[in-house]
Enzyme design. Structure first.
Site, short mmCIF file in Angstrom:
data_model
loop_
_atom_site.label_atom_id
_atom_site.label_comp_id
_atom_site.label_asym_id
_atom_site.label_seq_id
_atom_site.Cartn_x
_atom_site.Cartn_y
_atom_site.Cartn_z
N GLU B 34 0.99 -1.28 0.06
CA GLU B 34 0.19 0.14 0.08
C GLU B 34 0.86 1.31 -0.10
O GLU B 34 1.67 1.34 0.77
CB GLU B 34 -0.93 0.22 1.10
CG GLU B 34 -1.96 1.17 1.15
CD GLU B 34 -2.79 1.34 2.47
OE1 GLU B 34 -3.67 1.89 2.55
OE2 GLU B 34 -2.27 0.67 3.68
N ASN B 86 9.54 6.87 0.78
CA ASN B 86 9.08 7.58 -0.41
C ASN B 86 8.45 6.71 -1.61
O ASN B 86 9.33 5.99 -1.97
CB ASN B 86 9.98 8.62 -0.96
CG ASN B 86 9.30 9.72 -1.83
OD1 ASN B 86 8.32 9.55 -2.73
ND2 ASN B 86 10.13 10.94 -1.92
N ASP B 108 -3.23 11.76 -1.73
CA ASP B 108 -3.40 13.29 -1.80
C ASP B 108 -3.68 13.59 -3.30
O ASP B 108 -3.01 13.28 -4.24
CB ASP B 108 -2.02 13.87 -1.46
CG ASP B 108 -1.97 15.25 -1.21
OD1 ASP B 108 -2.90 16.14 -1.96
OD2 ASP B 108 -1.30 16.03 -0.56
N LYS B 112 -3.78 21.28 -7.83
CA LYS B 112 -3.16 22.35 -8.80
C LYS B 112 -2.56 21.75 -9.86
O LYS B 112 -1.69 20.33 -9.59
CB LYS B 112 -2.35 22.98 -8.12
CG LYS B 112 -3.10 24.25 -7.25
CD LYS B 112 -1.88 25.01 -6.36
CE LYS B 112 -2.59 25.78 -5.49
NZ LYS B 112 -1.50 26.52 -4.49
N ASP B 144 -12.27 9.33 -2.55
CA ASP B 144 -13.61 10.33 -2.69
C ASP B 144 -13.35 11.39 -3.34
O ASP B 144 -14.55 12.18 -3.57
CB ASP B 144 -13.88 10.74 -1.12
CG ASP B 144 -12.86 11.62 -0.48
OD1 ASP B 144 -11.44 11.13 -0.59
OD2 ASP B 144 -12.97 12.79 -0.56
N TYR B 184 -10.36 7.18 7.10
CA TYR B 184 -10.95 8.50 6.31
C TYR B 184 -12.31 8.08 5.60
O TYR B 184 -13.26 8.78 5.51
CB TYR B 184 -9.93 8.86 5.30
CG TYR B 184 -10.31 10.10 4.53
CD1 TYR B 184 -10.16 11.38 4.87
CD2 TYR B 184 -10.89 10.02 3.25
CE1 TYR B 184 -10.54 12.34 4.34
CE2 TYR B 184 -11.27 10.91 2.39
CZ TYR B 184 -11.09 12.51 2.80
OH TYR B 184 -11.52 13.19 2.13
#
Lengths: 204, 204
Positions: B34, B86, B108, B112, B144, B184
């Site tokens: 993951e 990372n 995330d 932009k 979502d 979340y």
């Protein structure tokens, strides 16, 4: 009424390629077709907004296309033709590489698995659209139906189509401003429900 | 705490392929990773539910992975490893063709345009996943965020990935029963908001 207006509408013609160019005032304009035009608000407004494009409204329901014809007799748009017939037979009436865009708007979702082949985004329909579309041209598809959207995204992808625009909320996207709504879309989205969209083309 | 548990967690190791098999009780089990595990509810519950699979939780935030480690110290799951580091560097630590599945959960969205390259579904990340995944294996992605979903569906398609499952309402789909929610996801979906999902694989 349909029989009295052969210049505007073709009524279940015998199989055979149609010389679509000769049916429009400007024979050289690109040809966009809508498969399943319903009552015609979308295609009428497209034709008004884009006089430089020729449009064909295809609808299998006589009552529905009768309503489009009534509007067209008022509007007399020189870039709109009507076709009463079946989407499965498009290759009988449209030459290969003759169409520049296919619109699929709020198509019947045919939710039962046994009716998958009737969905206008099933692979056999993609075969048809690919045949009549010019190279690298494609489909603009929108629906409110989650299952049909999920199915169609997968079907277009699995067919090898290239996605140009994806939105799970068309009315809140960069395409919203230019979007022309169908009758159904106006009613449905007024309830706050999202409209799903996918624009994709066939790679040459 | 992290330094004291080197058997459970690797803390920003120097670049070099890791012998992941040797870090698990069952070295022959398939390896699922993951990317962006957050507080770890998803990966912990996956590991509990699927003892026949080895899992690696990858997280760049030390505070977050500390919370996963705390849970793991309680659970002592023999099929769960943690990696503080990372996602961009995965090819430094995972061998080619060594991973059987990549999970991307509520990544995330980096809304932009100038941050497009940071999105975990950007093509350079797909290059990385493709390299470490075994042939014909793929990604399970859920979010979502409408913009990230639209972007990712197009990105996966344009990359040539093959779609296996598409849903604009994961919790009302055939996958709902087996779905393991993130922290979340639980909060967000409790408000009645839809969860979007896409499962896709790289063709060999």
């Amino acid at each position: 009424m349909i029989e009295q207006n052969p210049d505007y509408i073709l009524d279940r013609p015998k199989a055979g390629l149609i010389d679509w160019s000769s049916r429009f005032e400007n024979p050289d304009a690109p040809l966009y077709i809508e498969v399943g035009s319903g009552k015609g608000q979308f295609i009428i407004n497209q034709a008004k907004k884009h006089p430089d494009v020729n449009f064909v409204a295809i609808e299998i329901q006589e009552a529905a296309i009768g309503m489009i014809l009534r509007k067209q007799l008022e509007e007399q748009l020189p870039n709109l033709q009507l076709f009463l017939g079946n989407g499965e037979a498009l290759t009988d009436y449209f030459a290969e590489n003759s169409v520049s865009k296919v619109f699929l708007n709020f198509s019947d979702p045919w939710p039962k698995t046994k009716h998958e082949k009737r969905r206008l985004t099933y692979k056999s329909f993609l075969d048809i659209y690919k045949t009549i579309l010019q190279p690298n041209k494609g489909i603009e598809f929108k629906t409110d139906n989650q299952s049909l959207y999920n199915y169609s995204v997968q079907s277009f992808n699995n067919y090898g189509m290239h996605f140009d625009f994806v939105s799970v909320n068309l009315h809140d996207s960069k395409m919203a401003e230019d979007n022309i709504m169908t009758e159904y879309e106006e009613k449905f989205s007024a309830k706050g429900q999202p409209i799903y969209a996918l624009y994709a083309h066939f790679s040459a």
